[in-house]
Design a protein around this motif. Sequence first.
Motif, short mmCIF file in Angstrom:
data_model
loop_
_atom_site.label_atom_id
_atom_site.label_comp_id
_atom_site.label_asym_id
_atom_site.label_seq_id
_atom_site.Cartn_x
_atom_site.Cartn_y
_atom_site.Cartn_z
N ALA A 62 0.77 -1.23 0.00
CA ALA A 62 0.00 0.00 0.00
C ALA A 62 0.81 1.29 0.00
O ALA A 62 0.62 2.12 -0.88
CB ALA A 62 -0.98 -0.02 1.16
N GLY A 87 3.90 1.91 -0.65
CA GLY A 87 4.92 2.03 -1.68
C GLY A 87 4.31 2.54 -2.98
O GLY A 87 3.10 2.57 -3.16
N THR A 88 5.12 2.94 -3.90
CA THR A 88 4.58 3.46 -5.14
C THR A 88 5.14 2.78 -6.40
O THR A 88 5.18 3.40 -7.46
CB THR A 88 4.83 4.97 -5.25
N ARG A 91 5.22 0.78 -9.75
CA ARG A 91 4.23 0.37 -10.74
C ARG A 91 4.61 -1.02 -11.21
O ARG A 91 5.55 -1.21 -11.97
CB ARG A 91 4.22 1.34 -11.92
N ARG A 109 -7.99 -8.47 -4.59
CA ARG A 109 -7.54 -7.36 -3.77
C ARG A 109 -8.67 -6.76 -2.93
O ARG A 109 -8.52 -6.54 -1.73
CB ARG A 109 -6.97 -6.28 -4.68
N ASP A 110 -9.81 -6.49 -3.56
CA ASP A 110 -10.91 -5.85 -2.86
C ASP A 110 -11.37 -6.66 -1.65
O ASP A 110 -11.56 -6.14 -0.56
CB ASP A 110 -12.09 -5.65 -3.82
N ALA A 111 -11.53 -7.97 -1.89
CA ALA A 111 -12.03 -8.82 -0.80
C ALA A 111 -11.03 -8.86 0.35
O ALA A 111 -11.41 -8.80 1.52
CB ALA A 111 -12.29 -10.23 -1.32
N LEU A 147 -8.70 -6.56 1.12
CA LEU A 147 -8.66 -5.26 1.79
C LEU A 147 -9.90 -5.08 2.67
O LEU A 147 -9.81 -4.63 3.82
CB LEU A 147 -8.59 -4.15 0.73
N ALA A 148 -11.05 -5.49 2.14
CA ALA A 148 -12.29 -5.39 2.92
C ALA A 148 -12.17 -6.22 4.19
O ALA A 148 -12.57 -5.78 5.27
CB ALA A 148 -13.48 -5.84 2.08
N ILE A 154 -9.88 -4.52 6.73
CA ILE A 154 -10.48 -3.34 7.37
C ILE A 154 -11.67 -3.72 8.24
O ILE A 154 -11.80 -3.28 9.39
CB ILE A 154 -10.93 -2.31 6.30
N LEU A 155 -12.55 -4.56 7.68
CA LEU A 155 -13.81 -4.80 8.39
C LEU A 155 -13.68 -5.75 9.57
O LEU A 155 -14.38 -5.60 10.57
CB LEU A 155 -14.86 -5.37 7.42
N MET A 188 -13.15 -4.18 12.96
CA MET A 188 -14.25 -3.26 13.30
C MET A 188 -15.52 -4.03 13.63
O MET A 188 -16.25 -3.68 14.55
CB MET A 188 -14.52 -2.28 12.15
N LEU A 245 -15.15 -0.94 -2.60
CA LEU A 245 -14.60 -2.28 -2.82
C LEU A 245 -15.70 -3.21 -3.29
O LEU A 245 -16.85 -3.10 -2.87
CB LEU A 245 -13.95 -2.81 -1.54
N PHE A 295 -16.85 -7.02 -3.36
CA PHE A 295 -16.62 -8.39 -2.88
C PHE A 295 -17.96 -9.05 -2.66
O PHE A 295 -19.00 -8.39 -2.54
CB PHE A 295 -15.78 -8.41 -1.61
N PRO A 304 -13.12 0.90 18.75
CA PRO A 304 -12.88 0.40 17.39
C PRO A 304 -14.10 -0.23 16.72
O PRO A 304 -13.99 -0.64 15.57
CB PRO A 304 -11.79 -0.67 17.60
N GLY A 321 0.37 6.46 -9.18
CA GLY A 321 1.23 5.73 -8.26
C GLY A 321 0.87 5.87 -6.80
O GLY A 321 1.65 5.55 -5.92
#
Lengths: 329, 308
Positions: free
Chosen positions: A14, A16-17, A19, A32-34, A36-37, A40-41, A44, B113, B115, B174, B203
């Motif tokens: 995340a 870093g940059t 390509r 990726r989406d799943a 990351l979700a 995060i989730l 919480m 996102l 999913f 949290p 980037g």
Amino acid sequence: MSHDGNGVALAQEAPGTPRSPGFWKRFSTMHRDALLATVILLPMIAFWLLVSGFPTLFGFVLGFFRWIGIADQPKFIGLDNFVHFFKDPTYTNALWRSIWLGGLVTCITLLSGFGAALLMNLPLWGKGFYRSIWYIPAVTSTVATTQIFNIFLDTNNGVINNILKSLGKEPIVWQYSVGWGIFWIVVYSAWKGVGAAALLWLAGLQSVDQSLYEAASMDGAGSLGKLRHVTIPGLKPIATYIFITSLISAIQIYEQVLFITNGGPYGKTEVLVFRIYRDGFWDFNLGMAGASSLIMAIIVIVITVFYYSWSTSSDRKTTIPLKKPGRGV
Amino acid sequence: MSASQSASARRARFKPAHLLGHAVLPLVGLVLMYPLVFMVMAGFFTKQEFMATVIHAFPIPKEPTLRNFRALFEGTTDAAVAEYFRNSLLRTVYTTFWAILTSFLGGYVFARLRFKGRDQLFLLLLATQMIPMTIAIIPTYLEFARFPFMGGNDIFTGGKGILDTWWVYLIGGPAINIMGTFLVKQSLEKVPIELDEAAKVDGAGTLRLLFQILFPLQLPIMAFISITTALNVWNDFVTPFFYTNSDHLQTLPSAITRLSSVGAGPGASANYPLIITLSLGITIPALLIFFFFQKYIVQGLANTGIKG
């Protein structure tokens, strides 16, 4: 789930940059989406379950147990608590009182808030200031402001009784009277709620298609005519929303009951949510507290579900025809 | 309301309504302000004078004092008052910080996102919001009391769990703020997704995208979420009153609750000067927050209240 390893890799990626279109791009389109979700989730929602989800579920289950006093062993008794609820008049009266008191408070705040919003919607000098002043009671603490009401209502050295005495009248012992108790609960609730109601109505008024007003004045409608034929029909869907949400919160009023009358005299000003507190924290009748909460929750859910099915079926009827007479904005 | 609309409204409406507005709005406004005016006036009384005077609608002290106001910061009348004030402040800042973070991240997840089961999960969370929270209060008490391995508990019993500790205030932080998540989700959905893509092409990593690009765009709704959360926590008496007992853990609202007939028992003669001091301590900061940020409250209420 074995997402952890990948989650760490993601976290490193995340900040870093670089390509790197090859692997990561392909990977990101797929997972990726799943991931990351999840990262995060998961924490919480885990904390939410701990402080909110699990206690709520536990509360529902409590209603099916006899459990009096924390040290007691809970005993499964099926629907007995619910049967008792509807047999014991103190519970049914509290439920009934919640409903009519909530309805009364809702009507008073919404009607006076509507009148205020109509006035605040005029191009008056200082209307923003009035709006703020009216809303102020809503941001104050119920605990603090009910205490000020209690100073007004004190039997011996209360403001109102001191005024009555100086007029040569008998002081009133407010705490001995059911009617006065209810009266002050309603006054307090209206005091606190009217500004917020006015703000909601104001937002509603400003969402009514403005071109309709011009159309109406061309047709020769006066102020009252516009109110009747443009404003009120245009507000209908929003009005229902405001009414339902206000009613749902008003039938759950209890703080002002707790601090102004404390349920007295003789429990005659108790509302259901207040009774839940009394059962839970003073009498430790955890089973009945759970059963009453479940009944309250069911009432709220039924109102909400009715409202949603009504609004989705009537939206087409009320909102779409409204747009037709307006000339394209 | 745009300028042209208010101009046309000015043309269209006639005077009597304006007159009514100029009469009713300030007059009722004064009546609505009266309890707070009374509170401030009473705040200038010393304890002795307040108890000795016959209190009238506009009480004016013979020897006005600032002791009550100073007490909130210094504890001149009662050392504990400053402590309650500090506890209230810490708790509010802590909870508001988490509300901002969880609303924003949650809103991002559900708006951006993709999913499996996303919409179902969101609906489930949103549906729980209609359950009255009173149902959870007693179970929360039991859960805190039986919290494993804390406060002398073995697995579930033996001690007092996390009741009457700072954990009571900290543990909920949290947890996902569902209403906030809902608002951020709605607000983010209005931001074109091309912005995210452009940032990625340039980037920017996920963290940069979140906090340097998307977050600044959400400031108005974040302001609304923080103000409503802060006011709710600042005014909340339930958590401290029911789950703590020690004096050093009390906040301003729970301290008043304890002094009131609810905490002290019916018929106990209330220490009104101290109650007024505490009430001022709660009310003045809440009013300051409101006046500084009312723009966001008005906007946010319109967003939450009037959702088609």
